[in-house]
Design a protein around this motif. Structure first.
Motif, PDB file in Angstrom:
ATOM      1  N   GLY A 169      -8.866   2.339  -2.106  1.00 20.44           N
ATOM      2  CA  GLY A 169      -8.082   2.555  -0.758  1.00 20.44           C
ATOM      3  C   GLY A 169      -8.972   1.326   0.192  1.00 20.44           C
ATOM      4  N   ALA A 170      -9.767   1.264   0.604  1.00 22.67           N
ATOM      5  CA  ALA A 170      -9.783   0.215   1.371  1.00 22.67           C
ATOM      6  C   ALA A 170     -10.002  -1.420   0.629  1.00 22.67           C
ATOM      7  N   VAL A 171     -10.244  -1.244  -0.582  1.00 23.87           N
ATOM      8  CA  VAL A 171     -10.038  -3.201  -0.761  1.00 23.87           C
ATOM      9  C   VAL A 171      -8.732  -2.786  -0.974  1.00 23.87           C
ATOM     10  N   ALA A 172      -8.055  -2.294  -1.611  1.00 23.27           N
ATOM     11  CA  ALA A 172      -5.975  -2.528  -2.013  1.00 23.27           C
ATOM     12  C   ALA A 172      -5.805  -2.440   0.312  1.00 23.27           C
ATOM     13  N   ALA A 173      -6.458  -1.610   1.264  1.00 20.18           N
ATOM     14  CA  ALA A 173      -5.908  -2.611   2.173  1.00 20.18           C
ATOM     15  C   ALA A 173      -6.474  -3.563   2.702  1.00 20.18           C
ATOM     16  N   ALA A 174      -7.520  -4.288   2.406  1.00 22.14           N
ATOM     17  CA  ALA A 174      -8.186  -5.321   2.491  1.00 22.14           C
ATOM     18  C   ALA A 174      -6.994  -6.159   1.992  1.00 22.14           C
ATOM     19  N   VAL A 175      -7.013  -6.443   0.925  1.00 23.65           N
ATOM     20  CA  VAL A 175      -5.705  -7.431  -0.186  1.00 23.65           C
ATOM     21  C   VAL A 175      -4.329  -6.836   0.884  1.00 23.65           C
ATOM     22  N   SER A 176      -3.510  -5.641   1.283  1.00 22.27           N
ATOM     23  CA  SER A 176      -2.393  -5.629   2.106  1.00 22.27           C
ATOM     24  C   SER A 176      -2.466  -6.145   2.554  1.00 22.27           C
ATOM     25  N   ALA A 177      -3.332  -6.486   3.540  1.00 18.90           N
ATOM     26  CA  ALA A 177      -3.585  -7.127   5.130  1.00 18.90           C
ATOM     27  C   ALA A 177      -3.080  -8.428   4.232  1.00 18.90           C
ATOM     28  N   THR A 181      -1.142   1.052  -3.962  1.00 24.53           N
ATOM     29  CA  THR A 181      -2.337   1.968  -3.548  1.00 24.53           C
ATOM     30  C   THR A 181      -2.102   3.251  -3.986  1.00 24.53           C
ATOM     31  N   LEU A 182      -1.348   4.013  -4.004  1.00 27.03           N
ATOM     32  CA  LEU A 182      -0.971   5.416  -3.850  1.00 27.03           C
ATOM     33  C   LEU A 182      -1.584   5.334  -5.656  1.00 27.03           C
ATOM     34  N   VAL A 183      -0.830   4.875  -6.812  1.00 27.26           N
ATOM     35  CA  VAL A 183      -0.637   4.986  -7.847  1.00 27.26           C
ATOM     36  C   VAL A 183      -2.837   4.387  -8.386  1.00 27.26           C
ATOM     37  N   ALA A 184      -2.877   3.344  -7.765  1.00 26.42           N
ATOM     38  CA  ALA A 184      -3.781   2.438  -7.904  1.00 26.42           C
ATOM     39  C   ALA A 184      -5.678   3.855  -7.708  1.00 26.42           C
ATOM     40  N   THR A 185      -5.076   4.382  -6.688  1.00 22.69           N
ATOM     41  CA  THR A 185      -5.937   5.189  -6.183  1.00 22.69           C
ATOM     42  C   THR A 185      -5.982   6.398  -6.920  1.00 22.69           C
ATOM     43  N   THR A 186      -4.774   6.996  -7.182  1.00 19.78           N
ATOM     44  CA  THR A 186      -4.683   8.233  -7.988  1.00 19.78           C
ATOM     45  C   THR A 186      -5.230   8.190  -9.276  1.00 19.78           C
ATOM     46  N   LEU A 187      -5.312   6.935 -10.257  1.00 18.25           N
ATOM     47  CA  LEU A 187      -5.755   6.000 -11.575  1.00 18.25           C
ATOM     48  C   LEU A 187      -7.942   6.356 -11.129  1.00 18.25           C
ATOM     49  N   VAL A 188      -7.385   5.970 -10.029  1.00 17.77           N
ATOM     50  CA  VAL A 188      -9.001   5.440 -10.238  1.00 17.77           C
ATOM     51  C   VAL A 188      -9.328   7.249  -9.696  1.00 17.77           C
ATOM     52  N   TRP A 189      -8.788   8.137  -9.172  1.00 14.94           N
ATOM     53  CA  TRP A 189      -9.088   9.636  -8.419  1.00 14.94           C
ATOM     54  C   TRP A 189      -8.896  10.070 -10.186  1.00 14.94           C
ATOM     55  N   ILE A 190      -8.302  10.385 -10.756  1.00 10.03           N
ATOM     56  CA  ILE A 190      -8.496  10.917 -12.214  1.00 10.03           C
ATOM     57  C   ILE A 190      -9.454  10.342 -13.389  1.00 10.03           C
ATOM     58  N   ALA A 210      -1.276  -3.889   5.795  1.00  8.83           N
ATOM     59  CA  ALA A 210      -2.606  -2.612   5.472  1.00  8.83           C
ATOM     60  C   ALA A 210      -2.387  -1.113   5.687  1.00  8.83           C
ATOM     61  N   LEU A 211      -1.685  -0.565   7.029  1.00  8.70           N
ATOM     62  CA  LEU A 211      -1.084   0.303   7.130  1.00  8.70           C
ATOM     63  C   LEU A 211      -0.774   0.864   6.244  1.00  8.70           C
ATOM     64  N   GLY A 212       0.287   0.837   5.065  1.00  9.34           N
ATOM     65  CA  GLY A 212       0.353   0.888   3.643  1.00  9.34           C
ATOM     66  C   GLY A 212      -0.980   1.099   2.791  1.00  9.34           C
ATOM     67  N   VAL A 238      -2.245   4.197   4.439  1.00 10.16           N
ATOM     68  CA  VAL A 238      -1.997   6.065   3.990  1.00 10.16           C
ATOM     69  C   VAL A 238      -1.343   6.774   2.109  1.00 10.16           C
ATOM     70  N   ALA A 239      -1.428   5.875   1.885  1.00  5.20           N
ATOM     71  CA  ALA A 239      -1.869   6.021   0.637  1.00  5.20           C
ATOM     72  C   ALA A 239      -3.101   6.623   0.136  1.00  5.20           C
ATOM     73  N   ALA A 240      -4.001   5.749   0.046  1.00  4.72           N
ATOM     74  CA  ALA A 240      -5.568   6.519   0.254  1.00  4.72           C
ATOM     75  C   ALA A 240      -5.519   7.698   0.580  1.00  4.72           C
ATOM     76  N   ILE A 241      -4.769   8.054   1.840  1.00  4.36           N
ATOM     77  CA  ILE A 241      -5.274   9.324   2.378  1.00  4.36           C
ATOM     78  C   ILE A 241      -4.861   9.721   2.300  1.00  4.36           C
ATOM     79  N   VAL A 242      -3.483   9.854   1.954  1.00  2.00           N
ATOM     80  CA  VAL A 242      -2.916  11.091   1.164  1.00  2.00           C
ATOM     81  C   VAL A 242      -3.426  10.924  -0.631  1.00  2.00           C
ATOM     82  N   VAL A 243      -3.727  10.076  -1.121  1.00  2.00           N
ATOM     83  CA  VAL A 243      -4.016  10.434  -2.507  1.00  2.00           C
ATOM     84  C   VAL A 243      -5.539  11.565  -2.308  1.00  2.00           C
ATOM     85  N   ILE A 244      -6.310  10.981  -1.096  1.00  2.00           N
ATOM     86  CA  ILE A 244      -8.071  11.606  -1.527  1.00  2.00           C
ATOM     87  C   ILE A 244      -7.241  13.462  -1.216  1.00  2.00           C
ATOM     88  N   LEU A 245      -6.324  13.659  -0.210  1.00  2.00           N
ATOM     89  CA  LEU A 245      -6.022  14.652   0.459  1.00  2.00           C
ATOM     90  C   LEU A 245      -5.506  15.656  -0.624  1.00  2.00           C
TER      91      LEU A 245
END
Length: 145
Positions: free
Chosen positions: A20-28, A104-113, A36-38, A41-48
């Motif tokens: 999520g942090a890497v995705a935020a940096a790339v998105s920024a 980021t939502l898709v990437a972090t979901t796949l990483v979590w799983i 970066a905000l998007g 938010v996606a990384a936080i939603v997935v972790i929660l």
């Protein structure tokens, strides 16, 4: 929460937060502050979502072990549906970049799983309860000479 559950949660949440942090940096870099905000938010939603789901699943495993597999399938289906609802709800938002959010939502979901699957495979969880030391001691069946 037992130590195995906390260990599994950490082994899944930490790589997800890193991605999520890497995705935020790339998105920024690609989409600016809104990207970066998007991504954040996606990384936080997935972790929660996934963290709460893991907690519910572990509680079910302890209290209703016969429902564990069905609950797991239902839980993952519900989580994925909720994530799709989040993508659809924020599709036309101007608060953050929706593409960065969705990717980021898709990437972090796949990483979590993947991280959760790896954590469960590496865990040393007993599937048979060992006998207690307080039980009967074996009797000597040999001859007494």
């Amino acid at each position: 929460m037992p130590s195995n559950d906390v260990r599994t949660l950490l082994q899944a949440a930490v790589p997800t937060a890193v991605v999520g942090a890497v995705a935020a940096a790339v998105s920024a870099g690609v989409a600016g502050g809104k990207g970066a905000l998007g991504a954040a938010v996606a990384a936080i939603v997935v972790i929660l979502f996934m963290g709460i789901g893991l907690g519910v699943l572990q509680r079910t495993a302890r209290s209703l072990p016969h429902l564990f597999q069905a609950m797991g399938l239902m839980l993952y289906t519900a989580q994925l549906l909720l994530l799709f609802i989040f993508v659809a709800a924020f599709k036309n938002t101007t608060m953050f970049n929706p593409k960065a959010f969705a990717i980021t939502l898709v990437a972090t979901t796949l990483v979590w799983i993947g991280a959760q699957a790896r954590a469960h495979m590496k865990a040393k969880i007993l599937y048979v309860e060992p006998e207690s030391d307080k039980g009967k001691k074996p009797e000597n069946t040999g001859s007494k000479a």
